[in-house]
Design a protein around this motif. Structure first.
Motif, PDB file in Angstrom:
ATOM      1  N   GLU A  84       0.823  -1.197   0.000  1.00 59.34           N
ATOM      2  CA  GLU A  84       0.000   0.000   0.000  1.00 59.34           C
ATOM      3  C   GLU A  84       0.865   1.258   0.000  1.00 59.34           C
ATOM      4  O   GLU A  84       0.566   2.236  -0.698  1.00 59.34           O
ATOM      5  CB  GLU A  84      -0.931  -0.003   1.211  1.00 59.34           C
ATOM      6  N   LEU A  85       1.954   1.237   0.780  1.00 56.15           N
ATOM      7  CA  LEU A  85       2.857   2.388   0.799  1.00 56.15           C
ATOM      8  C   LEU A  85       3.469   2.599  -0.581  1.00 56.15           C
ATOM      9  O   LEU A  85       3.544   3.740  -1.073  1.00 56.15           O
ATOM     10  CB  LEU A  85       3.950   2.177   1.843  1.00 56.15           C
ATOM     11  N   SER A  86       3.896   1.518  -1.224  1.00 53.17           N
ATOM     12  CA  SER A  86       4.468   1.638  -2.569  1.00 53.17           C
ATOM     13  C   SER A  86       3.443   2.198  -3.545  1.00 53.17           C
ATOM     14  O   SER A  86       3.766   3.037  -4.396  1.00 53.17           O
ATOM     15  CB  SER A  86       4.958   0.269  -3.055  1.00 53.17           C
ATOM     16  N   ARG A  87       2.199   1.746  -3.415  1.00 50.50           N
ATOM     17  CA  ARG A  87       1.141   2.252  -4.296  1.00 50.50           C
ATOM     18  C   ARG A  87       0.931   3.750  -4.085  1.00 50.50           C
ATOM     19  O   ARG A  87       0.800   4.514  -5.058  1.00 50.50           O
ATOM     20  CB  ARG A  87      -0.152   1.488  -4.034  1.00 50.50           C
ATOM     21  N   GLN A  88       0.903   4.177  -2.834  1.00 50.74           N
ATOM     22  CA  GLN A  88       0.689   5.592  -2.533  1.00 50.74           C
ATOM     23  C   GLN A  88       1.854   6.440  -3.046  1.00 50.74           C
ATOM     24  O   GLN A  88       1.645   7.553  -3.553  1.00 50.74           O
ATOM     25  CB  GLN A  88       0.510   5.786  -1.030  1.00 50.74           C
ATOM     26  N   LEU A  89       3.073   5.937  -2.901  1.00 57.33           N
ATOM     27  CA  LEU A  89       4.230   6.691  -3.382  1.00 57.33           C
ATOM     28  C   LEU A  89       4.228   6.792  -4.901  1.00 57.33           C
ATOM     29  O   LEU A  89       4.516   7.856  -5.464  1.00 57.33           O
ATOM     30  CB  LEU A  89       5.520   6.027  -2.889  1.00 57.33           C
ATOM     31  N   GLU A  90       3.916   5.694  -5.568  1.00 57.68           N
ATOM     32  CA  GLU A  90       3.904   5.721  -7.028  1.00 57.68           C
ATOM     33  C   GLU A  90       2.795   6.626  -7.546  1.00 57.68           C
ATOM     34  O   GLU A  90       2.942   7.254  -8.602  1.00 57.68           O
ATOM     35  CB  GLU A  90       3.778   4.300  -7.565  1.00 57.68           C
ATOM     36  N   ALA A  91       1.684   6.720  -6.813  1.00 56.85           N
ATOM     37  CA  ALA A  91       0.611   7.635  -7.201  1.00 56.85           C
ATOM     38  C   ALA A  91       1.063   9.082  -7.097  1.00 56.85           C
ATOM     39  O   ALA A  91       0.460   9.971  -7.716  1.00 56.85           O
ATOM     40  CB  ALA A  91      -0.615   7.397  -6.324  1.00 56.85           C
ATOM     41  N   ARG A  92       2.111   9.329  -6.323  1.00 52.86           N
ATOM     42  CA  ARG A  92       2.652  10.681  -6.162  1.00 52.86           C
ATOM     43  C   ARG A  92       3.941  10.881  -6.957  1.00 52.86           C
ATOM     44  O   ARG A  92       4.711  11.790  -6.697  1.00 52.86           O
ATOM     45  CB  ARG A  92       2.876  10.969  -4.671  1.00 52.86           C
ATOM     46  N   GLY A  93       4.172   9.984  -7.901  1.00 52.94           N
ATOM     47  CA  GLY A  93       5.286  10.166  -8.830  1.00 52.94           C
ATOM     48  C   GLY A  93       6.602   9.558  -8.408  1.00 52.94           C
ATOM     49  O   GLY A  93       7.623   9.787  -9.066  1.00 52.94           O
ATOM     50  N   LEU A  94       6.630   8.783  -7.324  1.00 49.25           N
ATOM     51  CA  LEU A  94       7.870   8.160  -6.867  1.00 49.25           C
ATOM     52  C   LEU A  94       7.805   6.653  -7.119  1.00 49.25           C
ATOM     53  O   LEU A  94       6.997   5.946  -6.518  1.00 49.25           O
ATOM     54  CB  LEU A  94       8.095   8.428  -5.377  1.00 49.25           C
ATOM     55  N   ARG A  95       8.640   6.178  -8.013  1.00 50.14           N
ATOM     56  CA  ARG A  95       8.651   4.755  -8.352  1.00 50.14           C
ATOM     57  C   ARG A  95       9.445   3.979  -7.306  1.00 50.14           C
ATOM     58  O   ARG A  95      10.559   4.363  -6.948  1.00 50.14           O
ATOM     59  CB  ARG A  95       9.259   4.541  -9.739  1.00 50.14           C
ATOM     60  N   VAL A  96       8.873   2.888  -6.831  1.00 54.74           N
ATOM     61  CA  VAL A  96       9.532   2.050  -5.826  1.00 54.74           C
ATOM     62  C   VAL A  96      10.035   0.784  -6.516  1.00 54.74           C
ATOM     63  O   VAL A  96       9.244  -0.090  -6.893  1.00 54.74           O
ATOM     64  CB  VAL A  96       8.566   1.675  -4.679  1.00 54.74           C
ATOM     65  N   ALA A  97      11.349   0.680  -6.685  1.00 51.23           N
ATOM     66  CA  ALA A  97      11.937  -0.440  -7.410  1.00 51.23           C
ATOM     67  C   ALA A  97      12.405  -1.547  -6.470  1.00 51.23           C
ATOM     68  O   ALA A  97      13.368  -2.252  -6.774  1.00 51.23           O
ATOM     69  CB  ALA A  97      13.102   0.047  -8.270  1.00 51.23           C
ATOM     70  N   VAL A  98      11.737  -1.687  -5.335  1.00 49.08           N
ATOM     71  CA  VAL A  98      12.053  -2.743  -4.376  1.00 49.08           C
ATOM     72  C   VAL A  98      10.766  -3.498  -4.077  1.00 49.08           C
ATOM     73  O   VAL A  98       9.718  -2.883  -3.846  1.00 49.08           O
ATOM     74  CB  VAL A  98      12.638  -2.166  -3.061  1.00 49.08           C
ATOM     75  N   ALA A  99      10.815  -4.819  -4.080  1.00 46.54           N
ATOM     76  CA  ALA A  99       9.622  -5.626  -3.855  1.00 46.54           C
ATOM     77  C   ALA A  99       9.079  -5.401  -2.448  1.00 46.54           C
ATOM     78  O   ALA A  99       9.859  -5.284  -1.494  1.00 46.54           O
ATOM     79  CB  ALA A  99       9.938  -7.104  -4.057  1.00 46.54           C
ATOM     80  N   ASP A 226       4.527  14.156   4.800  1.00 50.65           N
ATOM     81  CA  ASP A 226       3.828  13.498   5.907  1.00 50.65           C
ATOM     82  C   ASP A 226       3.810  11.982   5.704  1.00 50.65           C
ATOM     83  O   ASP A 226       3.994  11.216   6.668  1.00 50.65           O
ATOM     84  CB  ASP A 226       2.398  14.015   6.022  1.00 50.65           C
ATOM     85  N   LEU A 227       3.598  11.543   4.476  1.00 50.16           N
ATOM     86  CA  LEU A 227       3.576  10.109   4.177  1.00 50.16           C
ATOM     87  C   LEU A 227       4.945   9.488   4.420  1.00 50.16           C
ATOM     88  O   LEU A 227       5.053   8.410   5.035  1.00 50.16           O
ATOM     89  CB  LEU A 227       3.144   9.892   2.724  1.00 50.16           C
ATOM     90  N   LEU A 228       6.004  10.149   3.974  1.00 50.42           N
ATOM     91  CA  LEU A 228       7.361   9.619   4.151  1.00 50.42           C
ATOM     92  C   LEU A 228       7.772   9.594   5.621  1.00 50.42           C
ATOM     93  O   LEU A 228       8.390   8.636   6.086  1.00 50.42           O
ATOM     94  CB  LEU A 228       8.351  10.454   3.334  1.00 50.42           C
ATOM     95  N   VAL A 229       7.425  10.650   6.348  1.00 48.44           N
ATOM     96  CA  VAL A 229       7.805  10.715   7.764  1.00 48.44           C
ATOM     97  C   VAL A 229       7.010   9.709   8.586  1.00 48.44           C
ATOM     98  O   VAL A 229       7.560   8.998   9.438  1.00 48.44           O
ATOM     99  CB  VAL A 229       7.601  12.141   8.313  1.00 48.44           C
ATOM    100  N   SER A 230       5.720   9.600   8.335  1.00 50.58           N
ATOM    101  CA  SER A 230       4.878   8.688   9.136  1.00 50.58           C
ATOM    102  C   SER A 230       5.255   7.229   8.923  1.00 50.58           C
ATOM    103  O   SER A 230       5.010   6.386   9.790  1.00 50.58           O
ATOM    104  CB  SER A 230       3.402   8.897   8.796  1.00 50.58           C
ATOM    105  N   ASN A 231       5.887   6.926   7.799  1.00 54.61           N
ATOM    106  CA  ASN A 231       6.315   5.554   7.524  1.00 54.61           C
ATOM    107  C   ASN A 231       7.810   5.352   7.759  1.00 54.61           C
ATOM    108  O   ASN A 231       8.359   4.313   7.386  1.00 54.61           O
ATOM    109  CB  ASN A 231       5.955   5.171   6.093  1.00 54.61           C
ATOM    110  N   GLY A 232       8.471   6.332   8.369  1.00 48.23           N
ATOM    111  CA  GLY A 232       9.862   6.182   8.754  1.00 48.23           C
ATOM    112  C   GLY A 232      10.859   6.264   7.619  1.00 48.23           C
ATOM    113  O   GLY A 232      12.044   5.939   7.805  1.00 48.23           O
ATOM    114  N   VAL A 233      10.423   6.676   6.418  1.00 50.73           N
ATOM    115  CA  VAL A 233      11.350   6.811   5.301  1.00 50.73           C
ATOM    116  C   VAL A 233      12.243   8.031   5.490  1.00 50.73           C
ATOM    117  O   VAL A 233      13.443   7.992   5.262  1.00 50.73           O
ATOM    118  CB  VAL A 233      10.588   6.903   3.971  1.00 50.73           C
TER     119      VAL A 233
END
Length: 240
Positions: A84-99, A226-233
């Motif tokens: 879900e976090l990867s989906r939310q990030l990709e929806a905001r233009g950040l591609r997550v290339a880690v499974a 807020d999304l990155l901080v709340s998930n510890g990224v």
């Protein structure tokens, strides 16, 4: 020489920092540390978890020379959270290339660093490039800030005023007086500049700002930060 046996991790004692192992196909519990050995003899940065299969040498009630045979899969709920976090990030233009499974496993085993941040960092517009140089020694700092800001504020440029803590900013031919230079807290020098840039971004109705995070700023929306901080990224900046 004592024989090597295969064990299954049955329990993790968080308080005292050890795991309980059962001989595969047998009974009785034995103890070992939370971090197995790697091929070079160093301890793994990832800890044991329930369901891992390991091999080692039994000595009394303890097991030494512990190495993984196979690792248990991380909890499904954690995998779904990473999906879900990867989906939310990709929806905001950040591609997550880690499974998601790898991200979940790293978090479950309390691994050092952040593979998610490593995957995202080339896509994030950070004010300071700490992995390259201290901000006061980073010759590309203002060029990098100028390039990132100009994508949202056409015509923007910033140059240092030689010999003084000041910055010349366009459009408008503004001279921004910087804060007191402090090697330990370099953000102080740039805070007035960041405040001015953010005001100009606001006037231009841009969606992004240079948002404060720990020891840095990132050019992003408040929602993304807020999304990155709340998930510890990323880590938020402590209040004064």
């Amino acid at each position: 020489m004592r024989p090597t046996e295969t064990f299954v991790v049955e329990d993790i004692n968080e308080a005292h920092g050890f795991a309980r192992l059962r001989v595969e196909g047998g009974s009785g519990l034995f103890h070992c540390g939370l971090f197995p050995e790697q091929g070079d003899g160093e301890l793994s940065p990832l800890r044991l978890q329930l369901g891992d299969r390991v091999r080692g040498v039994r000595r009394g009630q303890t097991v030494s020379q512990v190495q993984w045979v196979s690792r248990a899969a991380p909890p499904e709920v954690l995998v779904r959270r990473m999906e879900e976090l990867s989906r939310q990030l990709e929806a905001r233009g950040l591609r997550v290339a880690v499974a998601p499974e790898s991200l979940a496993d790293h978090q479950w085993r309390e691994g050092p660093g952040s593979p998610l941040l490593e995957a995202l960092q080339p896509q994030l517009r950070l004010f300071f490039a700490w992995d390259e140089a201290h901000p006061f020694e980073d010759e590309r700092l203002l060029d990098r800030v100028e390039q990132a800001t100009a994508e949202h504020l056409p015509g923007f440029s910033v140059l240092p005023v030689p010999g003084v803590a000041r910055f010349r900013v366009e459009p408008g031919s503004h001279v921004i007086v910087g804060g007191e230079p402090d090697w330990e807290e370099p953000a102080r020098l740039f805070e007035p500049l960041v405040e001015h840039i953010n005001q100009e971004l606001g006037r231009a109705q841009a969606l992004v700002r240079w948002m404060p995070v720990r020891d840095n700023w990132v050019l992003a929306t408040q929602e993304l930060v807020d999304l990155l901080v709340s998930n510890g990224v990323l880590q938020g900046r402590a209040s004064a």
